[in-house]
Design a protein around this motif. Structure first.
Motif, PDB file in Angstrom:
ATOM      1  N   GLY A 228       0.590   4.591   3.696  1.00 32.71           N
ATOM      2  CA  GLY A 228      -0.696   3.916   3.478  1.00 32.71           C
ATOM      3  C   GLY A 228      -0.940   2.946   4.615  1.00 32.71           C
ATOM      4  N   GLY A 229      -1.959   2.117   4.455  1.00 30.30           N
ATOM      5  CA  GLY A 229      -2.276   1.184   5.523  1.00 30.30           C
ATOM      6  C   GLY A 229      -2.930  -0.094   5.040  1.00 30.30           C
ATOM      7  N   VAL A 230      -2.813  -1.119   5.877  1.00 31.69           N
ATOM      8  CA  VAL A 230      -3.453  -2.405   5.663  1.00 31.69           C
ATOM      9  C   VAL A 230      -4.233  -2.746   6.916  1.00 31.69           C
ATOM     10  CG1 VAL A 230      -3.106  -4.869   5.247  1.00 31.69           C
ATOM     11  CG2 VAL A 230      -1.661  -3.217   4.078  1.00 31.69           C
TER      12      VAL A 230
ATOM     13  N   ALA B 268       0.848  -1.192   0.000  1.00 31.15           N
ATOM     14  CA  ALA B 268       0.000   0.000   0.000  1.00 31.15           C
ATOM     15  C   ALA B 268       0.880   1.237   0.000  1.00 31.15           C
ATOM     16  CB  ALA B 268      -0.919   0.006   1.216  1.00 31.15           C
TER      17      ALA B 268
ATOM     18  N   GLY C 229       3.219   4.569   7.694  1.00 33.63           N
ATOM     19  CA  GLY C 229       1.927   3.926   7.473  1.00 33.63           C
ATOM     20  C   GLY C 229       1.707   2.925   8.591  1.00 33.63           C
TER      21      GLY C 229
ATOM     22  N   CYS D 189       3.862  -1.022   3.716  1.00 35.21           N
ATOM     23  CA  CYS D 189       3.062   0.202   3.653  1.00 35.21           C
ATOM     24  C   CYS D 189       3.989   1.411   3.626  1.00 35.21           C
ATOM     25  CB  CYS D 189       2.172   0.329   4.884  1.00 35.21           C
ATOM     26  SG  CYS D 189       1.086  -1.050   5.127  1.00 35.21           S
TER      27      CYS D 189
ATOM     28  N   PRO E 164       6.161  -1.111   7.803  1.00 33.48           N
ATOM     29  CA  PRO E 164       5.488   0.177   7.639  1.00 33.48           C
ATOM     30  C   PRO E 164       6.479   1.337   7.601  1.00 33.48           C
ATOM     31  CG  PRO E 164       5.347  -0.531   9.909  1.00 33.48           C
ATOM     32  CD  PRO E 164       6.147  -1.570   9.175  1.00 33.48           C
TER      33      PRO E 164
ATOM     34  N   GLY F  79      -4.825   2.229   0.613  1.00 30.30           N
ATOM     35  CA  GLY F  79      -5.228   1.325   1.680  1.00 30.30           C
ATOM     36  C   GLY F  79      -5.708  -0.011   1.168  1.00 30.30           C
TER      37      GLY F  79
ATOM     38  N   ARG G  12       5.191  -7.226   8.699  1.00 33.97           N
ATOM     39  CA  ARG G  12       4.915  -5.869   8.230  1.00 33.97           C
ATOM     40  C   ARG G  12       6.180  -5.038   8.117  1.00 33.97           C
ATOM     41  NH1 ARG G  12       1.627  -5.484  13.678  1.00 33.97           N
ATOM     42  NH2 ARG G  12       0.762  -7.198  12.631  1.00 33.97           N
TER      43      ARG G  12
ATOM     44  N   VAL H 184      -0.171  -1.155   9.843  1.00 38.27           N
ATOM     45  CA  VAL H 184      -0.898  -2.403   9.627  1.00 38.27           C
ATOM     46  C   VAL H 184      -1.624  -2.718  10.922  1.00 38.27           C
ATOM     47  CG1 VAL H 184      -0.704  -4.843   9.061  1.00 38.27           C
ATOM     48  CG2 VAL H 184       0.887  -3.228   8.049  1.00 38.27           C
TER      49      VAL H 184
END
Length: 135
Positions: free
Chosen positions: A130-132, A80, A104, A127, A101, A84, A99, A106
């Protein structure tokens, strides 16, 4: 100090065995999804799920697996960037998330219960702004 930071950023999120497991899922019938300046909503209504790769760049991907048939351990690779990704899993599934990040995040609201009979979904999430979200 810079070398340590670069080592953390480029470290493999899973041991090589699990990374190859996710790639093998994609070769066996997993699908790839991408949203660039757009959004995608993917539903698996009573279909068998083999794994997936989802990428969101300035967009969003919603992967609904609540009705999917997950008969074995599967892997999902997510990326991401200024976007998202939302993953909805059926109840009774364990989740293992790796992860990376960068500005961003998760998040997961799935409660894992370690039982041999439960399937596991391995998620590799990267990420950048952005994000998950896994639920």
């Amino acid at each position: 100090l810079i070398c340590i930071g670069l080592g953390i950023l480029f470290k493999k999120p899973y041991p090589r065995k699990k990374e190859e497991f996710i790639k093998e899922n994609l070769r066996q019938g997993g699908k790839e999804y991408a949203a660039v300046f757009a959004s995608q909503k993917i539903c698996y209504p009573s279909e068998r799920f083999y794994g997936a790769s989802a990428e969101a760049v300035f967009g969003s991907v919603s992967l609904d697996l609540r009705s999917a048939q997950i008969a074995e351990d599967v892997g999902i690779s997510c990326s991401a960037i200024f976007g998202g990704i939302d993953i909805m899993l059926p109840p009774g599934i364990n989740v293992e998330i790796s992860r990376i990040p960068l500005f961003g995040g998760v998040s997961s609201s799935v409660k894992n219960v370690r039982e041999e009979s439960r399937m596991t979904v391995y998620i590799n999430a990267t990420c950048m702004f952005g994000g998950v979200e896994v639920r």
